[in-house]
Structures are given as structure tokens and as C-alpha cells.
Design an enzyme around this catalytic site. Structure first.
Site, PDB file in Angstrom:
ATOM      1  N   LYS A 118      25.262  52.897  48.085  1.00 44.70           N
ATOM      2  CA  LYS A 118      25.735  51.973  47.047  1.00 44.70           C
ATOM      3  C   LYS A 118      26.162  50.641  47.628  1.00 44.70           C
ATOM      4  O   LYS A 118      26.061  49.607  46.973  1.00 44.70           O
ATOM      5  CB  LYS A 118      26.866  52.610  46.240  1.00 44.70           C
ATOM      6  CG  LYS A 118      26.368  53.688  45.311  1.00 44.70           C
ATOM      7  CD  LYS A 118      27.244  53.843  44.097  1.00 44.70           C
ATOM      8  CE  LYS A 118      26.609  54.818  43.127  1.00 44.70           C
ATOM      9  NZ  LYS A 118      27.486  55.160  42.019  1.00 44.70           N
ATOM     10  N   LYS A 200      15.371  59.298  44.311  1.00 46.75           N
ATOM     11  CA  LYS A 200      15.998  60.019  43.189  1.00 46.75           C
ATOM     12  C   LYS A 200      15.809  59.250  41.885  1.00 46.75           C
ATOM     13  O   LYS A 200      15.878  58.018  41.880  1.00 46.75           O
ATOM     14  CB  LYS A 200      17.500  60.161  43.497  1.00 46.75           C
ATOM     15  CG  LYS A 200      18.220  61.143  42.596  1.00 46.75           C
ATOM     16  CD  LYS A 200      19.722  61.126  42.833  1.00 46.75           C
ATOM     17  CE  LYS A 200      20.370  59.966  42.118  1.00 46.75           C
ATOM     18  NZ  LYS A 200      21.823  60.024  42.015  1.00 46.75           N
ATOM     19  N   LYS A 203      19.318  56.076  36.664  1.00 44.01           N
ATOM     20  CA  LYS A 203      19.421  55.271  35.439  1.00 44.01           C
ATOM     21  C   LYS A 203      19.404  53.773  35.737  1.00 44.01           C
ATOM     22  O   LYS A 203      19.089  52.966  34.890  1.00 44.01           O
ATOM     23  CB  LYS A 203      20.699  55.642  34.697  1.00 44.01           C
ATOM     24  CG  LYS A 203      21.967  55.401  35.515  1.00 44.01           C
ATOM     25  CD  LYS A 203      23.156  56.165  35.013  1.00 44.01           C
ATOM     26  CE  LYS A 203      24.290  56.055  36.024  1.00 44.01           C
ATOM     27  NZ  LYS A 203      25.319  57.044  35.892  1.00 44.01           N
TER      28      LYS A 203
HETATM   29  P1  TYM Z   1      26.627  60.825  38.417  1.00 40.79           P
HETATM   30  O1  TYM Z   1      27.264  60.217  37.232  1.00 40.79           O
HETATM   31  O2  TYM Z   1      25.824  59.964  39.327  1.00 40.79           O
HETATM   32  O3  TYM Z   1      25.725  62.040  37.981  1.00 40.79           O
HETATM   33  C1  TYM Z   1      26.252  63.067  37.163  1.00 40.79           C
HETATM   34  C2  TYM Z   1      25.651  64.411  37.503  1.00 40.79           C
HETATM   35  O4  TYM Z   1      24.225  64.382  37.327  1.00 40.79           O
HETATM   36  C3  TYM Z   1      23.578  64.744  38.534  1.00 40.79           C
HETATM   37  N1  TYM Z   1      22.364  63.919  38.663  1.00 40.79           N
HETATM   38  C4  TYM Z   1      21.163  64.427  38.998  1.00 40.79           C
HETATM   39  N2  TYM Z   1      20.760  65.687  39.265  1.00 40.79           N
HETATM   40  C5  TYM Z   1      19.446  65.881  39.573  1.00 40.79           C
HETATM   41  N3  TYM Z   1      18.553  64.863  39.647  1.00 40.79           N
HETATM   42  C6  TYM Z   1      18.912  63.581  39.400  1.00 40.79           C
HETATM   43  N4  TYM Z   1      18.011  62.590  39.461  1.00 40.79           N
HETATM   44  C7  TYM Z   1      20.279  63.318  39.045  1.00 40.79           C
HETATM   45  N5  TYM Z   1      20.971  62.198  38.716  1.00 40.79           N
HETATM   46  C8  TYM Z   1      22.237  62.592  38.491  1.00 40.79           C
HETATM   47  C9  TYM Z   1      24.588  64.419  39.640  1.00 40.79           C
HETATM   48  O5  TYM Z   1      24.332  65.164  40.802  1.00 40.79           O
HETATM   49  C10 TYM Z   1      25.892  64.798  38.967  1.00 40.79           C
HETATM   50  O6  TYM Z   1      26.118  66.188  39.044  1.00 40.79           O
HETATM   51  N6  TYM Z   1      30.706  61.177  41.193  1.00 40.79           N
HETATM   52  C11 TYM Z   1      29.933  61.812  40.171  1.00 40.79           C
HETATM   53  C12 TYM Z   1      30.676  61.973  38.845  1.00 40.79           C
HETATM   54  C13 TYM Z   1      31.977  62.671  39.000  1.00 40.79           C
HETATM   55  C14 TYM Z   1      32.153  64.061  39.182  1.00 40.79           C
HETATM   56  C15 TYM Z   1      33.566  64.252  39.275  1.00 40.79           C
HETATM   57  C16 TYM Z   1      31.270  65.137  39.269  1.00 40.79           C
HETATM   58  C17 TYM Z   1      33.205  62.082  38.995  1.00 40.79           C
HETATM   59  N7  TYM Z   1      34.168  63.044  39.163  1.00 40.79           N
HETATM   60  C18 TYM Z   1      34.105  65.515  39.499  1.00 40.79           C
HETATM   61  C19 TYM Z   1      31.823  66.423  39.477  1.00 40.79           C
HETATM   62  C20 TYM Z   1      33.223  66.588  39.591  1.00 40.79           C
HETATM   63  C21 TYM Z   1      28.694  60.970  39.920  1.00 40.79           C
HETATM   64  O7  TYM Z   1      28.657  59.817  40.209  1.00 40.79           O
HETATM   65  O8  TYM Z   1      27.728  61.617  39.274  1.00 40.79           O
END
Ligand code: TYM
Length: 337
Positions: A118, A200, A203
Site C-alpha cells: 500500500k 489479486k 476493487k
Molecule cells: P479487505 O477489506 O481488503 O477485504 C475484506 C475481506 O475480503 C477478502 N478479500 C479477498 N479474498 C479473496 N480474493 C480476493 N481477491 C479478495 N479481496 C478481498 C480479504 O482477505 C478479507 O478477508 N484489514 C481487513 C479488514 C479488517 C478485518 C478486521 C478483517 C479490519 N479489521 C478484523 C478481519 C478481522 C481488510 O482490509 O480486508
């Protein structure tokens, strides 16, 4: 008679409100939440505080935070049973994050690959929040004494950090936090870009054809899948190294139909890419179409959503406060009289 209540194990997970949700979020997170929700006590949050580590338009962030909650429900989260809330509604997240920051090594945070990625993507705004982002995530998880955290592959390192912080704190003081396990699905934990299948699906990818959004219309979904980059050759065999494009389409087909990679290969290998792409496009559109319709219905009822968020935040705060209070006491803060 044994009247003791057997309590369920606890899940916490969340998604950032920094963009529209994709089929990657569904495959790596929400699909599994729905499968696990009956067996666990679940907290599903919207990570709006994480979202501001990159610049957000305030009105968009506000709208998207509620969109994400509506999408949780549209994907099948039972809102009577699970606790849904917005992270910033529970101030204990920021409070515990501060304490945990003081137990996290600088080098430890610097090693996080998401931070490195990032900081490159947003080189104009490498802020301290981005650096301590995984510590806030650890606070999210540890406040609820979560046993299990269902996430996609990219979050694995953050859960490892969370486990290290929990163990460190428990060891320095006394048992305070549950040490959580990650739950990462065997298939679908990493859905890749349709245009660059070694990257990956994200969005924030400027190429909209690389990404299937959960609000995409059927025709848009089918068109994106039709244009998806495939590999040279014609085999439909799961091999992410040699055939990243076709393997990604196989993952999508698996997510949409539940069929195993072997079953998919048996069904389509030898028939060429075109009929397979056609089948993937149909299956993914069939998966997303009811989600999109339910989302519209749920989103058109803002009063119900805000009541849901209020009761979710109340319940989450009660639990979060219990943990924070213990932490404050252990580190030596004076209790307010
Ligand atoms: P974030 O918002 O980037 O993504 C949310 C969840 O979706 C999964 N994900 C994917 N899985 C498979 N393929 C993909 N292309 C893909 N894109 C996203 C991510 O692995 C995630 O599980 N830091 C976290 C959000 C968060 C969180 C938490 C998660 C904040 N606090 C506490 C678990 C527990 C994040 O940025 O995910």
C-alpha cells in the site's frame, strides 16, 4: 438438570468500507461467514476506521459503510443472529489499538507485506495510520475474544501478528485475550484479476474489467468473464503457476457452484476455453443476481438498517468494554471514580 449455558465459540471479521465489494470479498470472506454463522457467535463489522488510511470522499465513505452492512445481509448473514456494526461506533477499537501499538515492534509492523504494497500504491500519502493498520485490526479481533477469524489469504500475516500480540500481552500480564485462529478457505481465498491473473482482484484496480462487483448487472458480469485473460493452450486444469488465468476462472466456477477443481476439470477439459467461459459467466451471474436484488431491497429501507446498526453497536460495545477494562487495569491505568 444442567442449566449451564454452553457458549459458542466466537468469530469476528470485517471488510473495509473503502470501495464497492467484489466477488473476491464474497469468496474470501462473506461466503464463509454464512457457512459458519450457525455454529459460532458472530461479530461482523464494517472497517470504516481502516478505510481512512487512504483518502476517502466523506459522503462516499458514509454511503459505502451502510452499503457494506446491506451487502452482508444480502449475501445471507442472518441479522437476527449475528451482530453487525460499524467499527467507529465502538470507540474501544481505537482505545485498545493505542495500547497494542505500545506492544508492537517497529520492525514487526514494517514487515507487513500489505503495508509495503500500500505504501507503494499510495506513495503520496504513506501515513502512520497505514503503518499501524494491522494493530487496529488486532484490536478489532482481540476485543471480542474471537476464536476464529474467517478471511482471505491476504490477511493471514495480520492474523499472525494478532496472535503474537495476544500471546505477548497474556505472557507479560496474565491471560487476557483469546488467541485467534485464521479460517482461510481452501479454494477462493485469493481471487485474481480477470485481466492480470497473477495480481489479486482488487476493487481499486483502475481497469474495471479486471473486477466483478457484487452490484454488476448480469450482462456486465458475462462480458467481463468473456474478456478475461486466459493462458496459452486449451487445457482446463487447475495450476496457478502455469495457468493462472484458467485457474482463476475455475476458482470462480467453484465459488459459484461448489464443484471441486477435479469435477470442473472432468467436465470441461478437452472442450476448449469458449464453452467453459460461457459456463463460468452463467454461473457467476446466477450467483450474483439474487444478491444484487436483495441488496437493493435491503438498502431501500434505511430506518431498518440504522436500527440494526444501533443494536449491533450496543451489543458490540458491551463486549468490547469488558475486554478493554481488563486491559486498562492490567497496564496500570487508574479506574475512573
Ligand atoms: P479487505 O477489506 O481488503 O477485504 C475484506 C475481506 O475480503 C477478502 N478479500 C479477498 N479474498 C479473496 N480474493 C480476493 N481477491 C479478495 N479481496 C478481498 C480479504 O482477505 C478479507 O478477508 N484489514 C481487513 C479488514 C479488517 C478485518 C478486521 C478483517 C479490519 N479489521 C478484523 C478481519 C478481522 C481488510 O482490509 O480486508
Amino acid at each position: 438438570m444442567n442449566t449451564e449455558k454452553i457458549s459458542k465459540k466466537i468469530i469476528l471479521s470485517g471488510i473495509q468500507a473503502s470501495g464497492d465489494l467484489t466477488i473476491g470479498h464474497y469468496a474470501g470472506a462473506m461466503k464463509n461467514w454464512v457457512q459458519l454463522q450457525d455454529d459460532y457467535e458472530c461479530y461482523f463489522m464494517v472497517a470504516d476506521m481502516h478505510a481512512i488510511t487512504t483518502r476517502q470522499v466523506p459522503a462516499d465513505l458514509r454511503r459505502r459503510s451502510v452499503d457494506v452492512v446491506a451487502m452482508y445481509a444480502a449475501c445471507g448473514i442472518n441479522t437476527d443472529q449475528s451482530t453487525l456494526f460499524i467499527q467507529s461506533h465502538v470507540p474501544e477499537h481505537a482505545q485498545l489499538a493505542w495500547v497494542l501499538n505500545c506492544f508492537t515492534g517497529f520492525g514487526e509492523a514494517q514487515r507487513m507485506t500489505q503495508f509495503k504494497d500500500k505504501s507503494q500504491q499510495h506513495s503520496e500519502n504513506v501515513n502512520v495510520g497505514l503503518f499501524s493498520y494491522p494493530v487496529l485490526m488486532a484490536a478489532d479481533i482481540l476485543l471480542y475474544q474471537a476464536d476464529l477469524v474467517p478471511v482471505g489469504e491476504d490477511q493471514k500475516q495480520h492474523i499472525e501478528l494478532t496472535r503474537n500480540l495476544a500471546e505477548r500481552f497474556n505472557h507479560l500480564y496474565s491471560p487476557t485475550f483469546a488467541v485467534p485462529d485464521p479460517f482461510i478457505p481452501k479454494e477462493g481465498a485469493r481471487i485474481m484479476s480477470l485481466q492480470e491473473p497473477r495480481k489479486k482482484m482488487s476493487k481499486s484496480d483502475p481497469n474495471q474489467n479486471s473486477c466483478i462487483f457484487l452490484h454488476d448487472a448480469d450482462a456486465v458480469i458475462k462480458n467481463k468473464i468473456k474478456r478475461a485473460v486466459t493462458d496459452s493452450g486449451t487445457d482446463i486444469i487447475y495450476d496457478t503457476e502455469q495457468r493462472p488465468g484458467i485457474s482463476n476462472l475455475m476458482s470462480l466456477y467453484h465459488v459459484a457452484t461448489g464443484k471441486s477443481m477435479q469435477e470442473i476439470s472432468d467436465e470441461f477439459n478437452g472442450r476448449g476455453y469458449a464453452p467453459f467461459k460461457e459456463a463460468v459467466a452463467e454461473a457467476v451471474a446466477e450467483l450474483i443476481s439474487p444478491i444484487r436484488n436483495r441488496f437493493e431491497e435491503i438498502r431501500s429501507n434505511p430506518d431498518e438498517l440504522s436500527a440494526l446498526l444501533k443494536s449491533g453497536a450496543d451489543k458490540a460495545r458491551r463486549q468490547a468494554f469488558k475486554t478493554l477494562r481488563k486491559v486498562y487495569k492490567k497496564v496500570g491505568f487508574v479506574e475512573p471514580s
